[in-house]
Design a protein around this motif. Structure first.
Motif, PDB file in Angstrom:
ATOM      1  N   ARG A  35      82.637 -47.707  51.100  1.00 31.15           N
ATOM      2  CA  ARG A  35      81.430 -47.574  50.080  1.00 31.15           C
ATOM      3  C   ARG A  35      81.502 -46.004  49.597  1.00 31.15           C
ATOM      4  O   ARG A  35      80.801 -45.816  48.529  1.00 31.15           O
ATOM      5  CB  ARG A  35      80.210 -47.685  50.764  1.00 31.15           C
ATOM      6  CG  ARG A  35      79.898 -49.588  51.353  1.00 31.15           C
ATOM      7  CD  ARG A  35      78.443 -49.586  51.882  1.00 31.15           C
ATOM      8  NE  ARG A  35      78.285 -50.986  52.326  1.00 31.15           N
ATOM      9  CZ  ARG A  35      78.194 -51.835  51.570  1.00 31.15           C
ATOM     10  NH1 ARG A  35      77.990 -51.841  50.306  1.00 31.15           N
ATOM     11  NH2 ARG A  35      78.099 -53.236  52.050  1.00 31.15           N
ATOM     12  N   LYS A  36      82.312 -45.163  50.371  1.00 33.77           N
ATOM     13  CA  LYS A  36      82.274 -44.030  49.763  1.00 33.77           C
ATOM     14  C   LYS A  36      83.604 -43.745  49.050  1.00 33.77           C
ATOM     15  O   LYS A  36      83.882 -42.651  48.697  1.00 33.77           O
ATOM     16  CB  LYS A  36      82.210 -42.924  51.003  1.00 33.77           C
ATOM     17  CG  LYS A  36      80.978 -43.182  51.687  1.00 33.77           C
ATOM     18  CD  LYS A  36      80.844 -42.107  52.887  1.00 33.77           C
ATOM     19  CE  LYS A  36      81.598 -42.404  54.294  1.00 33.77           C
ATOM     20  NZ  LYS A  36      81.638 -41.739  55.121  1.00 33.77           N
ATOM     21  N   ALA A  37      84.499 -44.620  48.876  1.00 31.46           N
ATOM     22  CA  ALA A  37      86.111 -44.532  48.371  1.00 31.46           C
ATOM     23  C   ALA A  37      85.615 -44.083  46.987  1.00 31.46           C
ATOM     24  O   ALA A  37      86.333 -43.213  46.590  1.00 31.46           O
ATOM     25  CB  ALA A  37      86.447 -45.987  48.559  1.00 31.46           C
ATOM     26  N   ILE A  38      84.874 -44.545  45.963  1.00 35.65           N
ATOM     27  CA  ILE A  38      84.920 -44.382  44.745  1.00 35.65           C
ATOM     28  C   ILE A  38      84.346 -42.965  44.542  1.00 35.65           C
ATOM     29  O   ILE A  38      84.858 -42.006  43.701  1.00 35.65           O
ATOM     30  CB  ILE A  38      84.541 -45.460  43.782  1.00 35.65           C
ATOM     31  CG1 ILE A  38      84.992 -46.691  43.967  1.00 35.65           C
ATOM     32  CG2 ILE A  38      84.171 -44.909  42.486  1.00 35.65           C
ATOM     33  CD1 ILE A  38      84.357 -47.878  43.016  1.00 35.65           C
ATOM     34  N   PRO A  39      83.124 -42.677  45.032  1.00 33.56           N
ATOM     35  CA  PRO A  39      82.252 -41.541  44.889  1.00 33.56           C
ATOM     36  C   PRO A  39      83.181 -40.210  45.364  1.00 33.56           C
ATOM     37  O   PRO A  39      83.394 -39.310  44.921  1.00 33.56           O
ATOM     38  CB  PRO A  39      81.116 -41.559  45.902  1.00 33.56           C
ATOM     39  CG  PRO A  39      80.730 -43.188  45.642  1.00 33.56           C
ATOM     40  CD  PRO A  39      82.060 -43.665  45.852  1.00 33.56           C
ATOM     41  N   ASN A  40      83.799 -40.482  46.626  1.00 33.68           N
ATOM     42  CA  ASN A  40      84.915 -39.350  46.965  1.00 33.68           C
ATOM     43  C   ASN A  40      86.288 -39.329  46.482  1.00 33.68           C
ATOM     44  O   ASN A  40      86.990 -38.570  47.015  1.00 33.68           O
ATOM     45  CB  ASN A  40      85.057 -39.768  48.490  1.00 33.68           C
ATOM     46  CG  ASN A  40      83.782 -39.460  49.324  1.00 33.68           C
ATOM     47  OD1 ASN A  40      82.907 -38.752  48.891  1.00 33.68           O
ATOM     48  ND2 ASN A  40      83.566 -39.941  50.538  1.00 33.68           N
ATOM     49  N   ASP A  41      86.495 -40.267  45.404  1.00 29.48           N
ATOM     50  CA  ASP A  41      87.950 -40.345  44.592  1.00 29.48           C
ATOM     51  C   ASP A  41      88.991 -40.503  45.862  1.00 29.48           C
ATOM     52  O   ASP A  41      90.106 -39.741  45.642  1.00 29.48           O
ATOM     53  CB  ASP A  41      87.991 -38.813  43.978  1.00 29.48           C
ATOM     54  CG  ASP A  41      89.081 -38.805  42.709  1.00 29.48           C
ATOM     55  OD1 ASP A  41      89.139 -40.096  42.355  1.00 29.48           O
ATOM     56  OD2 ASP A  41      89.585 -38.059  42.800  1.00 29.48           O
ATOM     57  N   GLU A  42      88.903 -41.404  46.576  1.00 30.89           N
ATOM     58  CA  GLU A  42      89.839 -41.847  47.637  1.00 30.89           C
ATOM     59  C   GLU A  42      90.866 -42.907  47.242  1.00 30.89           C
ATOM     60  O   GLU A  42      91.892 -43.133  47.883  1.00 30.89           O
ATOM     61  CB  GLU A  42      89.343 -42.452  48.988  1.00 30.89           C
ATOM     62  CG  GLU A  42      88.449 -41.195  49.559  1.00 30.89           C
ATOM     63  CD  GLU A  42      87.297 -41.500  50.749  1.00 30.89           C
ATOM     64  OE1 GLU A  42      86.761 -40.569  51.287  1.00 30.89           O
ATOM     65  OE2 GLU A  42      87.666 -42.709  50.901  1.00 30.89           O
ATOM     66  N   LEU A  43      90.305 -43.717  46.076  1.00 31.00           N
ATOM     67  CA  LEU A  43      91.501 -44.660  45.540  1.00 31.00           C
ATOM     68  C   LEU A  43      92.170 -44.396  44.573  1.00 31.00           C
ATOM     69  O   LEU A  43      92.052 -43.255  43.891  1.00 31.00           O
ATOM     70  CB  LEU A  43      90.372 -45.865  44.929  1.00 31.00           C
ATOM     71  CG  LEU A  43      89.422 -46.485  45.831  1.00 31.00           C
ATOM     72  CD1 LEU A  43      88.601 -47.386  45.196  1.00 31.00           C
ATOM     73  CD2 LEU A  43      90.208 -47.362  47.080  1.00 31.00           C
ATOM     74  N   LEU A  44      93.290 -44.786  44.531  1.00 25.04           N
ATOM     75  CA  LEU A  44      94.440 -44.615  43.604  1.00 25.04           C
ATOM     76  C   LEU A  44      95.251 -45.838  43.396  1.00 25.04           C
ATOM     77  O   LEU A  44      95.119 -46.699  43.958  1.00 25.04           O
ATOM     78  CB  LEU A  44      95.254 -43.386  44.016  1.00 25.04           C
ATOM     79  CG  LEU A  44      96.129 -43.565  45.378  1.00 25.04           C
ATOM     80  CD1 LEU A  44      97.470 -42.647  45.148  1.00 25.04           C
ATOM     81  CD2 LEU A  44      95.541 -43.290  46.741  1.00 25.04           C
ATOM     82  N   LEU A  45      96.009 -45.671  42.040  1.00 27.84           N
ATOM     83  CA  LEU A  45      96.815 -46.778  41.520  1.00 27.84           C
ATOM     84  C   LEU A  45      98.024 -46.447  41.686  1.00 27.84           C
ATOM     85  O   LEU A  45      98.625 -45.432  41.289  1.00 27.84           O
ATOM     86  CB  LEU A  45      96.224 -47.252  40.195  1.00 27.84           C
ATOM     87  CG  LEU A  45      95.089 -47.828  40.115  1.00 27.84           C
ATOM     88  CD1 LEU A  45      94.649 -48.608  38.716  1.00 27.84           C
ATOM     89  CD2 LEU A  45      94.673 -49.080  41.071  1.00 27.84           C
TER      90      LEU A  45
END
Length: 238
Positions: A35-45
């Motif tokens: 739930r915090k992955a997008i706000p914390n900028d933890e996702l990448l492609l």
């Protein structure tokens, strides 16, 4: 144990063991941190290239999501994608993937590589949203990306569950120029029935057929048949 038994169908029994508790704790931790992955900028492609064997040129990319959690470290996609689906977080995550991928391929076009396409996987939950078609077209408009450079990938599982709805929405996107790919072809039971009715552009042969051609000669024959089938009905075969 009860939930495990229900997963296996009716009239089943399962004995509890400690690993079930470990799996549950892991799942709860993944959901909480996801739930915090997008706000914390933890996702990448990561962008996996698609290669034309005849011309020996890269023709496009497929977007592959990765998660580097501040709390959990690197989490494998097969672990967090299922949690994202079950918790419906796949909807905002899926939009983030689409936006990030379209922004990237537009930047590649701006560097002079005008013909590269971008393939993005979608989930059934995304398609079931009333504004799915509008959302996709809105992202394309936001990044000034022409529709023919985006390819939406779906699996046969999605079709089995909601065939008419999925076909209608993907058909609406294809009318605008967006390409549509059927992923993991060859592993399902009814794939051949879909080829004449789906708004397809691309057939993606399941990895298992390609992996086996060196050790199981009969798979080479099956692979050739699938390739010829796709090409005969005018589809790009991947």
């Amino acid at each position: 144990a009860m939930y495990k038994a229900k997963e296996r169908g009716k009239a089943k029994y399962v004995f509890y063991d400690s690993k079930m508790n470990q799996d549950l704790v892991e799942r709860v931790n993944i959901e909480k941190n996801l739930r915090k992955a997008i706000p914390n900028d933890e996702l990448l492609l990561y962008y996996q290239p698609q290669y034309n064997i005849k011309t020996r040129e890269i023709i496009g990319f497929e977007a592959l999501i990765r998660w580097d959690s501040k709390e959990l470290g690197w989490v494998m996609p097969y672990k967090f994608i299922q949690v994202a689906e079950e918790s419906h977080m796949i909807i905002p995550i899926g939009k983030w993937v689409l936006e990030t991928a379209c922004k990237f391929i537009k930047s590649v076009h701006d560097l002079g590589h005008k013909d590269y396409t971008m393939a993005v996987n979608i989930s059934l939950l995304q398609v079931l949203q009333e504004d799915f078609v509008e959302m996709v077209l809105g992202v394309l408009n936001k990044y000034d990306l022409e529709p023919q450079y985006l390819e939406i990938e779906m699996t046969e599982t999605m079709l089995i569950q909601n065939f008419k709805l999925v076909v209608d929405k993907l058909g609406a996107l294809k009318e605008k120029g967006v390409k549509v790919a059927l992923d993991d072809f060859g592993t399902g039971y009814s794939s051949l029935n879909y080829l004449n009715t789906l708004p397809l552009s691309t057939l993606k042969i399941d990895k298992s057929f390609v992996d086996a051609i060196c050790t199981q000669p009969e798979h080479k024959v099956i692979l050739s048949i699938i390739i010829n089938l796709g090409q005969e009905i005018g589809l790009k075969v991947l």
